[in-house]
Write an enzyme that holds these catalytic residues in place. Sequence first.
Site, PDB file in Angstrom:
ATOM      1  N   GLY A 272       0.645  -1.192   0.129  1.00 36.98           N
ATOM      2  CA  GLY A 272      -0.035   0.372   0.845  1.00 36.98           C
ATOM      3  C   GLY A 272       0.734   1.087   0.230  1.00 36.98           C
ATOM      4  O   GLY A 272      -0.077   2.324  -0.648  1.00 36.98           O
ATOM      5  N   ARG A 273       2.162   0.817   0.667  1.00 35.57           N
ATOM      6  CA  ARG A 273       2.614   2.782   0.624  1.00 35.57           C
ATOM      7  C   ARG A 273       4.322   1.770   0.275  1.00 35.57           C
ATOM      8  O   ARG A 273       5.219   3.026   0.309  1.00 35.57           O
ATOM      9  CB  ARG A 273       2.439   3.063   1.606  1.00 35.57           C
ATOM     10  CG  ARG A 273       3.164   2.455   2.993  1.00 35.57           C
ATOM     11  CD  ARG A 273       3.516   3.179   4.202  1.00 35.57           C
ATOM     12  NE  ARG A 273       3.178   2.624   5.428  1.00 35.57           N
ATOM     13  CZ  ARG A 273       3.556   3.012   6.637  1.00 35.57           C
ATOM     14  NH1 ARG A 273       3.458   4.272   6.860  1.00 35.57           N
ATOM     15  NH2 ARG A 273       3.800   2.748   7.744  1.00 35.57           N
TER      16      ARG A 273
ATOM     17  N   ASP B 182       1.479 -11.265   6.569  1.00 34.99           N
ATOM     18  CA  ASP B 182       2.070 -10.524   5.379  1.00 34.99           C
ATOM     19  C   ASP B 182       3.165  -9.381   5.853  1.00 34.99           C
ATOM     20  O   ASP B 182       3.836  -8.287   5.064  1.00 34.99           O
ATOM     21  CB  ASP B 182       0.849  -8.956   4.968  1.00 34.99           C
ATOM     22  CG  ASP B 182       0.323  -8.813   5.972  1.00 34.99           C
ATOM     23  OD1 ASP B 182      -0.224  -8.557   7.212  1.00 34.99           O
ATOM     24  OD2 ASP B 182       0.631  -7.407   6.289  1.00 34.99           O
TER      25      ASP B 182
END
Length: 733
Positions: free
Chosen positions: A239-240, A418
């Site tokens: 996501g980043r 994750d």
Amino acid sequence: MAAPTCSTKHSLLSLPTSPHAPIYHLRPDPLFPSPKSLLALSSYDAPPDLGAKGPVALREGDPVPPSMLRRSRQIRGGGAFTYTSPLPIEFPYDIREPADTERTNAATPTTIETQLAAFEASPSHPVWDAALPSSEERPARATAFSSARRDADAFPRGQLLSVSAALRDAWLPQLDIGSDGEGDKVREQFVDVASGRVVLAREPVEGNEGEGADKGFAPWSLCYAGHQFGSFAGQLGDGRAISILSTPPTPEVAAKTGFKAIELQLKGAGRTPYSRFADGLAVLRSSVREYLGAEAVAALGVPTSRALALVHLPSVHVRREQLEEAAIVTRVASSWIRIGSFEQQAYRGEYDSMSLLERYVAREVFALEEKGAPRVGEGAPARRSLMRAVVEEVARRNALTVAGWQAYGFMHGVMNTDNLAVTGDTIDYGPYAFMDIFDSAHICNHSDDGGRYSFRNQPSMMLWGIDKLGQATAELIGHEAELAERGEGGEGWVVAPDGWAGEGEATDDMKRWKERGMQEVAKVKEGFVGIFRAEYERLMRLRLGLTTAEEGDFDLFSRFLDLMATHELDFTNTHRLMSQFVSTEGSTFSAFLDALIPASAASSSSSSASPARDDWTAFLSSYETRLGLEPSDAQRTRRARMDGANPRFTLRQWVLEETIAKLSDPATRDAEGRAQLERVLDMATRPFEPYGEGEVGVRDEGETCPTREEQERRRLCAVGPVDMRGFQCSCSS
């Protein structure tokens, strides 16, 4: 392109791309199937009536609008990654109609897509390597791109706060980052890439369907799922984080590390399709923590990703608990594939894509096929499931890593699947901490209410993650095991046939394969426990100066830790001081106990009858007996060996918080803040230096006056303020 040698220097723009990059072996996001599709976004021509008849629905053959690169969505078609360009600007994006001076946020779809397209890296704006002084030396293809919007003064400009020379020298000796001197073009380009302003990319060779760089190159973000705090969360992904380059290691680095590629990644460079509701940015606070934390763990010899550079974006403001300034860490690893990468393929039931991922990790990351399948006696190679071998290797590597965490008092804080790398590297530094006063139940993440990831739970949680990897891949393991028994599936390693898609979870075959696969996973888990314990004992022997193994060693280590907990002693300082122990009968023993046990831990620090002194005297007597079993040459070298295994400096929470505060304050940032950042980085990468360490039984008469720098380094080795001991961070850190 061949791997560069140590003597050959290249800027980021001239480093070769690696054929082992995941983008050449895994399936891409179907919306962005190639580097060319990413570069095409800059020329997207939005129809003037886009969205006028309702929500925009893409049809096959339609050009993909730029918003699809920044919009959170589920990735299908086996996509393991999305080609993604860095875009470190504030979110929500300030996109409005030219006449909208009151910020009504009523921009039309056409305006939105047009403005987003202007941000994208454009083939019409190539960026040439500043290290090449003349146009005649330029390569046939540009290796980086910008755009008019990115070149504008309004686009955020990064300020380089620090570069880790330790990482560059160890893993990227071929990298030229220029010099600090004003106007150094190589350094300016390095900062432009590390801040997301310039995008490393290569257009494909037209008409060439070959492998590697002939297909072109562009940055990417990985798609993966994961279990977060015990619950499956579905698709997550980078996501980043955006990987900007995969490059071959030098032969020297490859021989030392076993790496087949070195992957550079920007953390905090803007939204990706996996950002969900977040902005894709990182704040200065969390970036400083990751930058220093990764290098500190590496210096202890624990497997980890590394940090190359820290870039500050003072003009980009990010909303967390409060408004903060943005920053980007350039982090480095051999691979960023996670356990959650396999979980994502299982979640979608795309077993053919999982088989591709299996082969990629086995061949391009672990090089299992180069090592060959294990032999049984002197006969032919044993036939064995490749997926099982991958799970076994992931388990082995992570068992070694978590043993290092436990031996050196490191707490990760968020061991979701994750966040667990298949390589065993420590990754995703968030609310991590190093142990202060020893407490095996300590929780470093204040978001972890139940203590799931407490210090003492880390080994079991790592094993839990391995179990989830096994569950995700069990059908594939079982299928390959059956192929091996039937003599099918190839020589040595047995793999599922190309395009294997399973038969659906409800079929008898799938149930049988899963059951067989979990039987194999159980064996891997048993092996994990043995590997962890052996490595933990090896490291604790190293820390306590033992060169041989005796049956009672584990009990000795446990007594040592229990005494630290009982009497609330500091983890780092206690280990370090043990090298100065000589004998319970020696003239310095009382002084040793005075140094070991602070006044707060003893009812009377000067009384030999205090419980703490009695307890430690009994333990040290046992330790002395154990040392007597060591060879005489090992006894003579014990102190030097222990001082080389027990850090004097540890990256404590108070040191991090103080450094962050100085860098966050404009009044102290440029001078005092940067000086402290470099000082802490240097100490973190050289933690075993004495840094003004005292000698037991020797009074400091002040004959030599320490310099101010020496005083500062000694101060940074202290336990620190009482209210910062056991300090907890949140996941947003």
